[in-house]
Design a protein around this motif. Structure first.
Motif, PDB file in Angstrom:
ATOM      1  N   ILE A   1       0.854  -1.183   0.000  1.00  0.00           N
ATOM      2  CA  ILE A   1       0.000   0.000   0.000  1.00  0.00           C
ATOM      3  C   ILE A   1       0.892   1.235   0.000  1.00  0.00           C
ATOM      4  O   ILE A   1       2.046   1.190   0.441  1.00  0.00           O
ATOM      5  N   GLY A   2       0.347   2.318  -0.511  1.00  0.00           N
ATOM      6  CA  GLY A   2       1.062   3.586  -0.514  1.00  0.00           C
ATOM      7  C   GLY A   2       0.169   4.680   0.040  1.00  0.00           C
ATOM      8  O   GLY A   2      -1.017   4.474   0.287  1.00  0.00           O
ATOM      9  N   PHE A   3       0.762   5.848   0.249  1.00  0.00           N
ATOM     10  CA  PHE A   3       0.023   6.974   0.810  1.00  0.00           C
ATOM     11  C   PHE A   3       0.202   8.208  -0.062  1.00  0.00           C
ATOM     12  O   PHE A   3       1.269   8.437  -0.635  1.00  0.00           O
ATOM     13  N   GLU A   4      -0.863   8.990  -0.138  1.00  0.00           N
ATOM     14  CA  GLU A   4      -0.808  10.240  -0.885  1.00  0.00           C
ATOM     15  C   GLU A   4       0.290  11.153  -0.348  1.00  0.00           C
ATOM     16  O   GLU A   4       0.968  11.840  -1.110  1.00  0.00           O
TER      17      GLU A   4
ATOM     18  N   GLU B   1       6.181   4.599   0.710  1.00  0.00           N
ATOM     19  CA  GLU B   1       7.324   3.792   0.278  1.00  0.00           C
ATOM     20  C   GLU B   1       6.940   2.834  -0.854  1.00  0.00           C
ATOM     21  O   GLU B   1       7.677   1.908  -1.158  1.00  0.00           O
ATOM     22  N   ALA B   2       5.781   3.082  -1.438  1.00  0.00           N
ATOM     23  CA  ALA B   2       5.310   2.184  -2.495  1.00  0.00           C
ATOM     24  C   ALA B   2       6.261   2.147  -3.685  1.00  0.00           C
ATOM     25  O   ALA B   2       6.381   1.127  -4.362  1.00  0.00           O
ATOM     26  N   THR B   3       6.952   3.259  -3.929  1.00  0.00           N
ATOM     27  CA  THR B   3       7.890   3.313  -5.058  1.00  0.00           C
ATOM     28  C   THR B   3       8.989   2.269  -4.907  1.00  0.00           C
ATOM     29  O   THR B   3       9.366   1.596  -5.877  1.00  0.00           O
ATOM     30  N   TYR B   4       9.511   2.129  -3.672  1.00  0.00           N
ATOM     31  CA  TYR B   4      10.578   1.147  -3.425  1.00  0.00           C
ATOM     32  C   TYR B   4      10.067  -0.272  -3.657  1.00  0.00           C
ATOM     33  O   TYR B   4      10.764  -1.110  -4.240  1.00  0.00           O
ATOM     34  N   ALA B   5       8.860  -0.530  -3.199  1.00  0.00           N
ATOM     35  CA  ALA B   5       8.277  -1.861  -3.395  1.00  0.00           C
ATOM     36  C   ALA B   5       8.081  -2.153  -4.876  1.00  0.00           C
ATOM     37  O   ALA B   5       8.316  -3.279  -5.343  1.00  0.00           O
TER      38      ALA B   5
ATOM     39  N   ASN C   1       9.328  -5.101  -9.787  1.00  0.00           N
ATOM     40  CA  ASN C   1       9.716  -5.102 -11.204  1.00  0.00           C
ATOM     41  C   ASN C   1      10.941  -5.976 -11.437  1.00  0.00           C
ATOM     42  O   ASN C   1      11.033  -6.697 -12.436  1.00  0.00           O
ATOM     43  N   TYR C   2      11.882  -5.916 -10.501  1.00  0.00           N
ATOM     44  CA  TYR C   2      13.103  -6.706 -10.656  1.00  0.00           C
ATOM     45  C   TYR C   2      12.810  -8.193 -10.501  1.00  0.00           C
ATOM     46  O   TYR C   2      13.345  -9.027 -11.251  1.00  0.00           O
ATOM     47  N   LEU C   3      11.936  -8.548  -9.525  1.00  0.00           N
ATOM     48  CA  LEU C   3      11.597  -9.952  -9.302  1.00  0.00           C
ATOM     49  C   LEU C   3      10.648 -10.490 -10.364  1.00  0.00           C
ATOM     50  O   LEU C   3      10.569 -11.703 -10.575  1.00  0.00           O
ATOM     51  N   GLY C   4       9.889  -9.586 -10.989  1.00  0.00           N
ATOM     52  CA  GLY C   4       8.904 -10.001 -11.980  1.00  0.00           C
ATOM     53  C   GLY C   4       7.638 -10.555 -11.350  1.00  0.00           C
ATOM     54  O   GLY C   4       6.972 -11.425 -11.926  1.00  0.00           O
ATOM     55  N   SER C   5       7.297 -10.055 -10.172  1.00  0.00           N
ATOM     56  CA  SER C   5       6.103 -10.551  -9.482  1.00  0.00           C
ATOM     57  C   SER C   5       4.849  -9.885 -10.024  1.00  0.00           C
ATOM     58  O   SER C   5       4.896  -8.820 -10.645  1.00  0.00           O
ATOM     59  N   ASN C   6       3.719 -10.517  -9.768  1.00  0.00           N
ATOM     60  CA  ASN C   6       2.417  -9.936 -10.075  1.00  0.00           C
ATOM     61  C   ASN C   6       2.076  -8.998  -8.921  1.00  0.00           C
ATOM     62  O   ASN C   6       1.624  -9.438  -7.864  1.00  0.00           O
ATOM     63  N   HIS C   7       2.301  -7.728  -9.132  1.00  0.00           N
ATOM     64  CA  HIS C   7       2.289  -6.774  -8.022  1.00  0.00           C
ATOM     65  C   HIS C   7       0.989  -5.979  -7.964  1.00  0.00           C
ATOM     66  O   HIS C   7       0.501  -5.463  -8.976  1.00  0.00           O
ATOM     67  N   SER C   8       0.432  -5.893  -6.749  1.00  0.00           N
ATOM     68  CA  SER C   8      -0.759  -5.076  -6.504  1.00  0.00           C
ATOM     69  C   SER C   8      -0.390  -3.933  -5.569  1.00  0.00           C
ATOM     70  O   SER C   8       0.361  -4.124  -4.608  1.00  0.00           O
ATOM     71  N   GLU C   9      -0.935  -2.768  -5.861  1.00  0.00           N
ATOM     72  CA  GLU C   9      -0.612  -1.584  -5.057  1.00  0.00           C
ATOM     73  C   GLU C   9      -1.864  -0.722  -4.920  1.00  0.00           C
ATOM     74  O   GLU C   9      -2.517  -0.403  -5.910  1.00  0.00           O
ATOM     75  N   LEU C  10      -2.198  -0.386  -3.687  1.00  0.00           N
ATOM     76  CA  LEU C  10      -3.325   0.500  -3.430  1.00  0.00           C
ATOM     77  C   LEU C  10      -2.832   1.737  -2.689  1.00  0.00           C
ATOM     78  O   LEU C  10      -2.049   1.617  -1.736  1.00  0.00           O
ATOM     79  N   ILE C  11      -3.258   2.903  -3.140  1.00  0.00           N
ATOM     80  CA  ILE C  11      -2.841   4.165  -2.537  1.00  0.00           C
ATOM     81  C   ILE C  11      -3.961   4.703  -1.646  1.00  0.00           C
ATOM     82  O   ILE C  11      -5.116   4.767  -2.059  1.00  0.00           O
TER      83      ILE C  11
ATOM     84  N   CYS D   1      -3.874  -4.976   5.577  1.00  0.00           N
ATOM     85  CA  CYS D   1      -4.567  -6.261   5.651  1.00  0.00           C
ATOM     86  C   CYS D   1      -5.945  -6.195   5.000  1.00  0.00           C
ATOM     87  O   CYS D   1      -6.354  -7.117   4.285  1.00  0.00           O
ATOM     88  N   ASN D   2      -6.658  -5.110   5.236  1.00  0.00           N
ATOM     89  CA  ASN D   2      -7.981  -4.946   4.639  1.00  0.00           C
ATOM     90  C   ASN D   2      -7.888  -4.884   3.111  1.00  0.00           C
ATOM     91  O   ASN D   2      -8.702  -5.491   2.393  1.00  0.00           O
ATOM     92  N   ALA D   3      -6.873  -4.168   2.625  1.00  0.00           N
ATOM     93  CA  ALA D   3      -6.699  -4.049   1.171  1.00  0.00           C
ATOM     94  C   ALA D   3      -6.337  -5.394   0.549  1.00  0.00           C
ATOM     95  O   ALA D   3      -6.847  -5.752  -0.525  1.00  0.00           O
ATOM     96  N   ALA D   4      -5.465  -6.161   1.212  1.00  0.00           N
ATOM     97  CA  ALA D   4      -5.076  -7.469   0.686  1.00  0.00           C
ATOM     98  C   ALA D   4      -6.276  -8.416   0.628  1.00  0.00           C
ATOM     99  O   ALA D   4      -6.477  -9.141  -0.356  1.00  0.00           O
ATOM    100  N   LYS D   5      -7.075  -8.388   1.675  1.00  0.00           N
ATOM    101  CA  LYS D   5      -8.261  -9.249   1.693  1.00  0.00           C
ATOM    102  C   LYS D   5      -9.242  -8.840   0.595  1.00  0.00           C
ATOM    103  O   LYS D   5      -9.859  -9.700  -0.058  1.00  0.00           O
ATOM    104  N   SER D   6      -9.369  -7.537   0.371  1.00  0.00           N
ATOM    105  CA  SER D   6     -10.301  -7.050  -0.658  1.00  0.00           C
ATOM    106  C   SER D   6      -9.874  -7.464  -2.055  1.00  0.00           C
ATOM    107  O   SER D   6     -10.694  -7.489  -2.986  1.00  0.00           O
TER     108      SER D   6
END
Length: 654
Positions: free
Chosen positions: A308-311, A317-321, A326-336, A369-374
């Protein structure tokens, strides 16, 4: 992951155990939304209840409470046994072919106990757990908790007269669902909370209710009505693990790196097994990046990562994640999330944490946790435990450095040091901080001068660094015996001091016994269970934990930086430029919120008349703290936050 609860009662006839069990399960539905069950023996006067979050074997074959094949044992279990397939093979060898009804770890656990007994089985388990099991043949009930306290369990005595019961549960809500729960607030526990922002094990916020400590077990004769004879015993102790290291230290760096890497790979592989959708929390820091990298290493397909990231970019720190993903090639989800999203959580914190809990990181953890479950995830891997085990906290490097330079100052000169700092304007301090390029310099300077002025040793300085008040009696309407420590003085003197540890290892051991189970595991467990999400921590694997103490301190902390060996392993998977940066953690702008959007709420919670009428905190002190903070005289946000959480908790619980 699940919710467990139950009770043992003297009055076999009056209590409607089925109704009580139903109420317990209702209180724990968030922990186990998929199924529930109750088991009762009215002749004995025992109730076991269970709510289930289905993770392995989603069928009804995993229903609990579960009876063993012979019907001798009845089990209510919360957790995951990662080596349960190995245990099944061992049982096959020991007892011959088994008529397994499911592939759930619950069935493995109860059959292992039927074969080997409770105590021997506990030593074989690799996993996170809290369980209650009743031996119908011996009329013995056992309540046990895992080595690192990953899964919670409360227990205690409540009720009056013949309706007095011994009660237990994953959450205080289950205990309070007992109709005659009458336990009052424990003032000693309140003082611990105000000092540490959480209630350390084995204490709870209520009189005669305790948390079962990590590695402990209760053995109860259900036919004996004298509950005063019951006390926890250790089936595992961290101190014993450290003692067993003698002569087995690993001094060679390359050997240590290779051994730890292999154990971590095994841990991640075993913890990534599930019959549901799984992800890895990825913040972009050392711990979560290594877990994610090893998950991808052990997976035959593209893994899922989540952040998750913040406005507010100061706390984002979402940019670092994203770069790591991107380097690992994972299926990445991000909510701000917006500032407003985070603020909306604040009034609800005490709904999720039934005991007062004032770690501000609970807010982003709940959002995460709420975002991951959603997004459809039921299991998430986390990097929890690495800071305590591999020297990741700033205090491990800061405390020895402070003591080296300031410990030699005579006690009579220390008040002069404080006065000199207090005379500096906030602008001057901030300017010095910017020149020295030290983040949060003002807060750190105030904290250091305050702590060092009262410290008589490095150990004393450590205790003062991890607590907020030099004398907590000044804010509470209760006189406490000083000093406060997060674990019992008896344990300190009888087992920990006997280890004769170096100062940094000593701090890490105390944190593993107190801060890890009492703060960090509570934060993660309650936040994840609030939405029916199971979180797993590969760093807290039994074999990883045993190996860690064989490593010398210079492989954990080197050049004043913690987690050295983890960084070396991570560098095999990810370029160092992607993860080497100052430790941040889950930061929240509590300082700014109390002055701004939370000011009205803070003033309402700390209204002097309200505080005075409730009789727990000193209204003059809380008013002074709030006024100083709002006016910008001093950053009192940490002390204020525990007071605010306390007052909002009290509003809902008295």
């Amino acid at each position: 992951m699940c919710g467990i609860a139950g009770l043992i009662c003297k009055d076999r006839q009056i209590l409607a155990l089925d109704e009580i069990g139903s109420k317990m399960n209702t209180s724990l539905l968030n922990r186990g939304p998929d199924d529930s069950g109750i088991w009762i023996d009215n002749d004995i006067g025992i109730l076991l209840s269970h709510t289930r979050l289905s993770v392995n074997d989603l069928s009804k074959a995993g229903h609990q409470p579960m009876l063993s094949s012979s019907n001798r044992f009845v089990l209510t279990f919360n957790g995951e046994i990662y080596n349960h397939w190995d245990l099944r093979q061992e049982l096959e060898i020991t007892q011959g072919s088994q008529n397994w009804k499911s592939h759930s770890d619950t069935e493995t656990l109860i059959q292992a106990i039927e074969c080997w007994g409770v105590y021997k089985t506990l030593t074989k388990l690799i996993g996170m757990f809290a369980f209650g099991i009743f031996d119908r043949k011996e009329n013995k009930f056992y309540l046990a908790r895992d080595r690192f306290g990953e899964k919670p369990i409360y227990w205690g005595i409540t009720g009056v007269g013949t309706r007095k019961v011994l009660i237990f549960g994953s959450d205080l809500k289950a205990l309070k669902s007992y109709p005659e729960f009458n336990n009052t607030i424990n003032r000693e526990s309140m003082g611990l909370f105000i000092n540490y922002n959480y209630v350390p094990d084995p204490h709870s916020i209520y009189e005669n209710i305790w948390k079962l400590e990590a590695g402990k077990i209760l053995e109860i004769d259900v036919t004996d009505d004298d509950y005063s004879k019951i006390y926890p015993m250790s089936w595992w102790q961290l101190e014993d693990t450290i003692k067993n290291v003698d002569g087995r230290e690993i001094e060679n760096e390359s050997e240590a790196i290779n051994l730890l890497k292999q154990e971590l790979i095994k841990s991640v592989k075993s913890q990534s097994k599930a019959d549901v959708k799984i992800t890895s929390f990825l913040s972009g820091g050392i711990d979560s990046s290594l877990v994610s990298a090893l998950l991808q290493e052990t997976s035959n397909s593209q893994i899922n990562t989540f952040t998750i990231g913040f406005e507010n970019k100061r706390f984002d720190e979402a940019t670092y994640a994203r770069r790591i993903s991107n380097y690992l090639g994972s299926n990445h989800s991000e909510l701000i999330f917006t500032n407003e999203d985070a603020l909306n959580i604040v009034p609800k914190i005490n709904e999720y944490y039934s005991e007062p809990f004032a770690d501000p990181a609970a807010i982003p953890t709940l959002l995460l946790c709420n975002a991951a479950k959603s997004q459809g995830y039921t299991v998430a891997l986390s990097g929890d435990g690495a800071d305590e085990l591999f020297g990741g906290y700033n205090r491990y490097t800061m405390a020895p450095k402070i003591w080296k330079y300031f410990g030699i100052i005579p006690n009579f000169m220390k008040p002069m040091l404080i006065n000199s700092v207090n005379k500096l304007s906030t602008q001057s301090i901030d300017l010095i901080g910017s020149i020295l390029k030290i983040r949060q310099f003002r807060e750190r300077l105030y904290k250091i001068t305050d702590k060092i002025s009262y410290s008589n040793s490095l150990e004393d300085l450590y205790y003062r660094l991890i607590r907020e008040w030099s004398d907590v009696s000044s804010i509470t309407e209760y006189k406490y015996n000083q000093p406060f420590t997060p674990i019992s003085n008896e344990r300190l003197n009888q087992s920990i001091h006997e280890l004769k540890l170096d100062p940094v290892t000593f701090m890490m051991v105390i944190d593993c016994l107190s801060y890890l189970p009492g703060n960090n595991q509570v934060k993660l467990d309650r936040a994840s269970m609030a939405v029916g999400l199971e979180t797993r921590s590969p760093f807290l694997d039994k074999n990883v934990g045993e190996l860690i103490w064989r490593l010398p301190i210079n492989l954990k902390i080197k050049n004043n930086c913690g987690k050295y060996i983890l960084k070396e392993i991570l560098a095999d998977y990810i370029p160092k430029k992607l993860f080497e940066r100052p430790k941040a953690g889950f930061a929240t702008p509590i300082n700014e919120w109390i002055k701004g959007p939370l000011r009205e709420w803070a003033e309402e919670m700390l209204n002097s008349n309200k505080v005075r009428d409730e009789g727990f905190l000193n209204p003059e002190i809380t008013t002074k703290l709030l006024n100083e903070h709002i006016q910008g005289v001093k950053d009192n946000s940490k002390k204020l936050w525990s007071a605010l959480i306390w007052e909002s908790w009290i509003d809902k619980n008295i």
